[in-house]
Design a protein around this motif. Structure first.
Motif, PDB file in Angstrom:
ATOM      1  N   ASN A 196      52.118 111.343 -86.618  1.00 21.04           N
ATOM      2  CA  ASN A 196      50.840 111.533 -87.305  1.00 21.04           C
ATOM      3  C   ASN A 196      50.305 112.964 -87.230  1.00 21.04           C
ATOM      4  O   ASN A 196      49.102 113.196 -87.296  1.00 21.04           O
ATOM      5  CB  ASN A 196      49.812 110.494 -86.823  1.00 21.04           C
ATOM      6  CG  ASN A 196      49.494 110.634 -85.349  1.00 21.04           C
ATOM      7  OD1 ASN A 196      50.112 111.422 -84.652  1.00 21.04           O
ATOM      8  ND2 ASN A 196      48.527 109.871 -84.874  1.00 21.04           N
ATOM      9  N   TYR A 245      51.126 110.973 -71.848  1.00 18.60           N
ATOM     10  CA  TYR A 245      50.688 109.731 -72.525  1.00 18.60           C
ATOM     11  C   TYR A 245      50.662 108.544 -71.558  1.00 18.60           C
ATOM     12  O   TYR A 245      50.803 107.398 -71.998  1.00 18.60           O
ATOM     13  CB  TYR A 245      51.609 109.439 -73.704  1.00 18.60           C
ATOM     14  CG  TYR A 245      51.288 110.263 -74.949  1.00 18.60           C
ATOM     15  CD1 TYR A 245      50.069 110.110 -75.604  1.00 18.60           C
ATOM     16  CD2 TYR A 245      52.199 111.170 -75.475  1.00 18.60           C
ATOM     17  CE1 TYR A 245      49.761 110.846 -76.745  1.00 18.60           C
ATOM     18  CE2 TYR A 245      51.900 111.908 -76.625  1.00 18.60           C
ATOM     19  CZ  TYR A 245      50.677 111.730 -77.248  1.00 18.60           C
ATOM     20  OH  TYR A 245      50.367 112.442 -78.382  1.00 18.60           O
ATOM     21  N   LEU A 254      56.959 106.809 -79.003  1.00 20.68           N
ATOM     22  CA  LEU A 254      56.049 107.960 -78.928  1.00 20.68           C
ATOM     23  C   LEU A 254      56.658 109.075 -78.072  1.00 20.68           C
ATOM     24  O   LEU A 254      56.673 110.242 -78.473  1.00 20.68           O
ATOM     25  CB  LEU A 254      54.704 107.495 -78.348  1.00 20.68           C
ATOM     26  CG  LEU A 254      53.615 108.543 -78.152  1.00 20.68           C
ATOM     27  CD1 LEU A 254      53.221 109.190 -79.481  1.00 20.68           C
ATOM     28  CD2 LEU A 254      52.384 107.910 -77.488  1.00 20.68           C
ATOM     29  N   PHE A 305      54.575 100.826 -78.418  1.00 22.46           N
ATOM     30  CA  PHE A 305      55.064 102.031 -79.087  1.00 22.46           C
ATOM     31  C   PHE A 305      55.350 103.189 -78.129  1.00 22.46           C
ATOM     32  O   PHE A 305      55.681 104.297 -78.563  1.00 22.46           O
ATOM     33  CB  PHE A 305      54.056 102.484 -80.163  1.00 22.46           C
ATOM     34  CG  PHE A 305      52.649 102.738 -79.649  1.00 22.46           C
ATOM     35  CD1 PHE A 305      52.312 103.928 -79.025  1.00 22.46           C
ATOM     36  CD2 PHE A 305      51.666 101.777 -79.803  1.00 22.46           C
ATOM     37  CE1 PHE A 305      51.031 104.171 -78.569  1.00 22.46           C
ATOM     38  CE2 PHE A 305      50.358 102.007 -79.345  1.00 22.46           C
ATOM     39  CZ  PHE A 305      50.052 103.213 -78.727  1.00 22.46           C
ATOM     40  N   LYS A 312      52.108 118.251 -83.730  1.00 22.52           N
ATOM     41  CA  LYS A 312      53.245 117.462 -83.244  1.00 22.52           C
ATOM     42  C   LYS A 312      54.575 117.872 -83.909  1.00 22.52           C
ATOM     43  O   LYS A 312      54.577 118.570 -84.932  1.00 22.52           O
ATOM     44  CB  LYS A 312      52.955 115.980 -83.492  1.00 22.52           C
ATOM     45  CG  LYS A 312      51.758 115.456 -82.673  1.00 22.52           C
ATOM     46  CD  LYS A 312      51.611 113.951 -82.832  1.00 22.52           C
ATOM     47  CE  LYS A 312      50.479 113.423 -81.980  1.00 22.52           C
ATOM     48  NZ  LYS A 312      50.396 111.939 -82.034  1.00 22.52           N
ATOM     49  N   HIS A 372      47.529 115.614 -82.426  1.00 19.92           N
ATOM     50  CA  HIS A 372      46.817 114.889 -81.381  1.00 19.92           C
ATOM     51  C   HIS A 372      45.530 115.648 -81.099  1.00 19.92           C
ATOM     52  O   HIS A 372      45.509 116.877 -81.163  1.00 19.92           O
ATOM     53  CB  HIS A 372      47.659 114.828 -80.093  1.00 19.92           C
ATOM     54  CG  HIS A 372      46.866 114.400 -78.895  1.00 19.92           C
ATOM     55  ND1 HIS A 372      46.603 113.079 -78.618  1.00 19.92           N
ATOM     56  CD2 HIS A 372      46.224 115.126 -77.940  1.00 19.92           C
ATOM     57  CE1 HIS A 372      45.851 113.011 -77.527  1.00 19.92           C
ATOM     58  NE2 HIS A 372      45.619 114.239 -77.092  1.00 19.92           N
ATOM     59  N   HIS A 381      49.209 105.088 -72.165  1.00 23.08           N
ATOM     60  CA  HIS A 381      49.831 104.195 -73.158  1.00 23.08           C
ATOM     61  C   HIS A 381      51.123 103.558 -72.650  1.00 23.08           C
ATOM     62  O   HIS A 381      51.859 102.953 -73.433  1.00 23.08           O
ATOM     63  CB  HIS A 381      50.147 104.976 -74.438  1.00 23.08           C
ATOM     64  CG  HIS A 381      48.930 105.497 -75.139  1.00 23.08           C
ATOM     65  ND1 HIS A 381      47.926 104.675 -75.605  1.00 23.08           N
ATOM     66  CD2 HIS A 381      48.535 106.767 -75.441  1.00 23.08           C
ATOM     67  CE1 HIS A 381      46.978 105.402 -76.171  1.00 23.08           C
ATOM     68  NE2 HIS A 381      47.312 106.673 -76.079  1.00 23.08           N
ATOM     69  N   THR A 432      43.849 107.766 -86.650  1.00 26.91           N
ATOM     70  CA  THR A 432      45.213 107.758 -86.070  1.00 26.91           C
ATOM     71  C   THR A 432      46.233 107.242 -87.077  1.00 26.91           C
ATOM     72  O   THR A 432      47.314 107.814 -87.223  1.00 26.91           O
ATOM     73  CB  THR A 432      45.237 106.849 -84.814  1.00 26.91           C
ATOM     74  OG1 THR A 432      44.245 107.312 -83.904  1.00 26.91           O
ATOM     75  CG2 THR A 432      46.594 106.859 -84.150  1.00 26.91           C
ATOM     76  N   ARG A 436      45.572 114.436 -90.976  1.00 26.07           N
ATOM     77  CA  ARG A 436      46.545 113.323 -90.979  1.00 26.07           C
ATOM     78  C   ARG A 436      46.773 112.785 -92.389  1.00 26.07           C
ATOM     79  O   ARG A 436      47.893 112.397 -92.724  1.00 26.07           O
ATOM     80  CB  ARG A 436      46.088 112.236 -90.018  1.00 26.07           C
ATOM     81  CG  ARG A 436      46.364 112.627 -88.561  1.00 26.07           C
ATOM     82  CD  ARG A 436      45.672 111.716 -87.610  1.00 26.07           C
ATOM     83  NE  ARG A 436      46.106 111.921 -86.228  1.00 26.07           N
ATOM     84  CZ  ARG A 436      45.394 111.525 -85.182  1.00 26.07           C
ATOM     85  NH1 ARG A 436      44.244 110.917 -85.343  1.00 26.07           N
ATOM     86  NH2 ARG A 436      45.843 111.751 -83.954  1.00 26.07           N
ATOM     87  N   MET A 468      52.416 106.380 -88.465  1.00 26.34           N
ATOM     88  CA  MET A 468      51.479 106.189 -87.340  1.00 26.34           C
ATOM     89  C   MET A 468      51.947 106.984 -86.112  1.00 26.34           C
ATOM     90  O   MET A 468      51.142 107.597 -85.416  1.00 26.34           O
ATOM     91  CB  MET A 468      51.422 104.702 -87.004  1.00 26.34           C
ATOM     92  CG  MET A 468      50.561 104.372 -85.838  1.00 26.34           C
ATOM     93  SD  MET A 468      48.874 104.170 -86.351  1.00 26.34           S
ATOM     94  CE  MET A 468      48.714 102.408 -86.110  1.00 26.34           C
ATOM     95  N   THR A 469      53.233 106.966 -85.818  1.00 23.28           N
ATOM     96  CA  THR A 469      53.739 107.730 -84.664  1.00 23.28           C
ATOM     97  C   THR A 469      53.784 109.216 -85.010  1.00 23.28           C
ATOM     98  O   THR A 469      53.286 110.055 -84.248  1.00 23.28           O
ATOM     99  CB  THR A 469      55.151 107.247 -84.266  1.00 23.28           C
ATOM    100  OG1 THR A 469      55.061 105.869 -83.931  1.00 23.28           O
ATOM    101  CG2 THR A 469      55.684 108.020 -83.071  1.00 23.28           C
TER     102      THR A 469
HETATM  103  P1  CMP Z   1      47.696 110.394 -80.438  1.00 22.00           P
HETATM  104  O1  CMP Z   1      46.346 110.813 -80.886  1.00 22.00           O
HETATM  105  O2  CMP Z   1      48.633 111.456 -80.018  1.00 22.00           O
HETATM  106  O3  CMP Z   1      47.541 109.365 -79.216  1.00 22.00           O
HETATM  107  C1  CMP Z   1      48.465 108.349 -78.958  1.00 22.00           C
HETATM  108  C2  CMP Z   1      49.512 108.247 -80.015  1.00 22.00           C
HETATM  109  O4  CMP Z   1      50.225 107.029 -80.047  1.00 22.00           O
HETATM  110  C3  CMP Z   1      48.855 108.306 -81.384  1.00 22.00           C
HETATM  111  O5  CMP Z   1      48.369 109.587 -81.640  1.00 22.00           O
HETATM  112  C4  CMP Z   1      49.989 107.838 -82.271  1.00 22.00           C
HETATM  113  O6  CMP Z   1      50.929 108.870 -82.523  1.00 22.00           O
HETATM  114  C5  CMP Z   1      50.629 106.805 -81.386  1.00 22.00           C
HETATM  115  N1  CMP Z   1      50.194 105.455 -81.741  1.00 22.00           N
HETATM  116  C6  CMP Z   1      48.993 104.919 -81.598  1.00 22.00           C
HETATM  117  N2  CMP Z   1      48.974 103.652 -82.031  1.00 22.00           N
HETATM  118  C7  CMP Z   1      50.205 103.383 -82.461  1.00 22.00           C
HETATM  119  C8  CMP Z   1      50.822 102.242 -83.028  1.00 22.00           C
HETATM  120  N3  CMP Z   1      50.137 101.099 -83.214  1.00 22.00           N
HETATM  121  N4  CMP Z   1      52.110 102.339 -83.362  1.00 22.00           N
HETATM  122  C9  CMP Z   1      52.789 103.474 -83.152  1.00 22.00           C
HETATM  123  N5  CMP Z   1      52.260 104.599 -82.607  1.00 22.00           N
HETATM  124  C10 CMP Z   1      50.983 104.554 -82.273  1.00 22.00           C
END
Ligand code: CMP
Length: 135
Positions: free
Chosen positions: A114, A51, A63, A59, A11, A117, A54, A93, A104, A111-112
């Motif tokens: 991270n 995405y 994201l 988020f 990322k 993926h 989501h 995650t 990670r 968290m964002t």
């Molecule tokens: P990823 O594996 O790319 O899939 C979805 C992404 O959303 C995840 O990694 C994180 O980067 C993001 N994500 C998931 N949960 C949260 C959360 N609670 N707050 C912020 N970002 C999130």
């Protein structure tokens, strides 16, 4: 031995932090093989499409903003149980919950942001690979 495929994305934060080489080393030291790789960039509509599951999450906008903030490296990884093996290498995650030594735990900033993926099933691996590569 059956070989599966999975998609990995290094990322924007990990690219900015010059961790591409470190993360690729983790893959090379694992049982997985890099089949294809490219440095690319997502625009807003591409990130929203990637995405889309989501879209209703609180988020989502953050994201999409993050994933369009700079270059990413996308890789097709191949090997036995590729999806599960890549997820083990990545760690949870939430980097606070990621096991020590995982990608990670080492390279996530939040968290964002991270660092990586990975596809979460063979079905999503198939569609995510098709999203980025002609196969
Ligand atoms: P990823 O594996 O790319 O899939 C979805 C992404 O959303 C995840 O990694 C994180 O980067 C993001 N994500 C998931 N949960 C949260 C959360 N609670 N707050 C912020 N970002 C999130």
């Amino acid at each position: 031995m059956d070989k599966d495929l999975t998609l990995s994305i290094i990322k924007p934060n990990a690219v900015r932090n010059k961790k591409i080489g470190k993360i690729i080393s983790v893959f090379e030291e694992s049982s997985l093989t890099i089949k294809k790789a490219k440095l690319t960039r997502l625009n807003k509509s591409q990130a929203e499409a990637f995405y889309k599951e989501h879209v209703d999450k609180p988020f989502f906008d953050e994201l999409v903003g993050f994933m369009t903030s700079g270059p990413i490296m996308v890789l097709i990884l191949e090997g036995a149980n590729a999806v599960e093996e890549n997820r083990r290498l990545m760690g949870a995650t939430n980097p606070a919950e990621a096991e020590q030594g995982t990608i990670r735990s080492l390279y996530a900033d939040s968290m964002t942001e991270n660092a990586v993926h990975g596809s979460d099933s063979q079905k999503s691996a198939h569609s995510e690979i098709a999203f980025f590569f002609d196969e």
